[in-house]
Design an enzyme around this catalytic site. Sequence first.
Site, short mmCIF file in Angstrom:
data_model
loop_
_atom_site.label_atom_id
_atom_site.label_comp_id
_atom_site.label_asym_id
_atom_site.label_seq_id
_atom_site.Cartn_x
_atom_site.Cartn_y
_atom_site.Cartn_z
N LYS A 267 59.89 32.38 16.61
CA LYS A 267 58.95 32.87 17.63
C LYS A 267 57.51 32.42 17.43
O LYS A 267 57.02 32.34 16.31
CB LYS A 267 58.95 34.40 17.59
CG LYS A 267 60.24 34.99 18.11
CD LYS A 267 60.15 36.48 18.08
CE LYS A 267 61.33 37.09 18.82
NZ LYS A 267 61.25 38.54 18.81
N GLY B 29 59.36 31.91 4.70
CA GLY B 29 60.52 32.38 5.47
C GLY B 29 61.80 31.65 5.13
O GLY B 29 62.17 31.51 3.96
N GLY C 184 55.38 35.45 2.71
CA GLY C 184 54.13 35.86 3.37
C GLY C 184 52.90 35.18 2.80
O GLY C 184 52.00 34.79 3.55
N ARG D 67 63.86 32.08 -8.22
CA ARG D 67 62.58 32.68 -8.63
C ARG D 67 62.50 32.85 -10.15
O ARG D 67 61.43 32.69 -10.74
CB ARG D 67 62.37 34.02 -7.93
CG ARG D 67 61.96 33.80 -6.48
CD ARG D 67 61.66 35.05 -5.73
NE ARG D 67 60.88 34.73 -4.55
CZ ARG D 67 60.74 35.52 -3.50
NH1 ARG D 67 61.33 36.69 -3.46
NH2 ARG D 67 60.00 35.14 -2.47
P1 AMP Z 1 61.39 31.85 11.17
O1 AMP Z 1 61.77 32.96 10.24
O2 AMP Z 1 60.38 32.23 12.21
O3 AMP Z 1 61.01 30.58 10.44
O4 AMP Z 1 62.68 31.54 12.04
C1 AMP Z 1 63.84 31.01 11.50
C2 AMP Z 1 64.96 31.26 12.45
O5 AMP Z 1 64.72 30.62 13.69
C3 AMP Z 1 66.28 30.74 11.94
O6 AMP Z 1 67.14 31.81 11.72
C4 AMP Z 1 66.78 29.85 13.08
O7 AMP Z 1 68.16 30.02 13.34
C5 AMP Z 1 65.98 30.33 14.25
N1 AMP Z 1 65.87 29.30 15.29
C6 AMP Z 1 65.37 28.07 15.16
N2 AMP Z 1 65.48 27.39 16.31
C7 AMP Z 1 66.09 28.21 17.20
C8 AMP Z 1 66.47 28.09 18.56
N3 AMP Z 1 66.25 26.95 19.25
N4 AMP Z 1 67.06 29.14 19.16
C9 AMP Z 1 67.27 30.28 18.46
N5 AMP Z 1 66.92 30.46 17.18
C10 AMP Z 1 66.35 29.44 16.56
#
Ligand code: AMP
Length: 395
Positions: free
Chosen positions: A197, A354, A377, A36
Amino acid sequence: MTFKTLDDIDVSGKRCLVRVDLNVPMENGKISDATRIERILPTIKEISDKGGKVILLAHFDRPKGKIVPEMSLSPVTHTLSEMLGKPVAFGTDCIGPMAEVAVNAMKDGDVLLLENTRFHEGEENNDIAFSGALAANGDIFVSDAFSAAHRAHASTVGLANKLPAVAGRTMQAELEALSAALGNPKHPVVAVVGGAKVSTKLDLLLNLVSKVDTLVIGGGMANTFLAAQGHNVQKSLCEHDLADTARNIIDEAVKQNCAILLPIDCVVAKEFKAGAENTITGIDAVTEGGMILDAGPKTVEAINAAFAKAETIIWNGPLGAFEITPFDKATVATAQFAATQTKAGKLISVAGGGDTVSAMKHAGVADDLTYVSTAGGAFLEWMEGKELPGVKVLG
Ligand code: AMP
């Protein structure tokens, strides 16, 4: 979109209040990732070289309107000065007599960092009196923190109502990259949405299906879609209660002529840990008690085939649990192919939000894509199609 930049204003001899992002990760009082800081150097150098006084405003962490010594910006001064190659003074308050004394001591071209704006309640409340107190030390407002532009705070929005406001070079680069990817992109556009998620990315998915030609859904969130289509995802991360929502997104995609690309094969393990024993299977054959932790090789091939035809890709979220090997393979292979296409001049590629920056760094492509946004964000809200208050004020 139109916005004013440093090309539209004369900074020479002026006190320039420059809002930057210095919310750097710290470990034991030391900066663990200076990306950054690197990003804000061009704006600081340009104003300083043109004879402007650079007065940096930034927040650090969440002190919630109180002075929290551990959240002082003072430790950043040294690293900033080193990276900039010139002295950086520090002012122990961002308003009031301490700030005034520090600003009055500046010569043209000098750089001063003022203390954490969030030590005052007026910052997050976008309080008019607080904006006025900040503005008292400046002639021009230069907004260079895209990552804070989704918040209507005094130092991101309030100041623009008090002083002539322009985008700094980092903000400008970010806005230009995002416009190229989603505002007025070259088609076909492929969006990749991965991560944990569906529930955190609903608005994002709905906005994208109306804008892009192909939506690749990967990571843990793909499991929710697969389960909604009747596949048994066993013990995989999955929001079974969102099955209807997932089906609605697919219906909406069909209406909008957006192709959805879901995994066709996957890497399955019984433990969520590095080196866990794993197998590659079709999505209909996830072994009992297994967890899908990555997309399989056929899925990677399909994604790369979509990338090969694309003019533009926009990417948020990893395709698997990339932090633990070997479940990083799909993310790494597709990111590297996107980088190859970008370097060959065949693709505009923008990634951010993220964990995406660390995923791209892990794949070794952070410098090879067209643009990697360090904003979290704000990048997501932009992808969701929302108007960012800190960007609107620059129009
Ligand atoms: P996000 O912050 O929503 O972009 O999520 C990122 C996180 O999703 C990372 O820490 C990954 O390890 C996790 N992730 C991605 N694919 C999977 C999966 N198939 N099962 C569990 N965690 C996952």
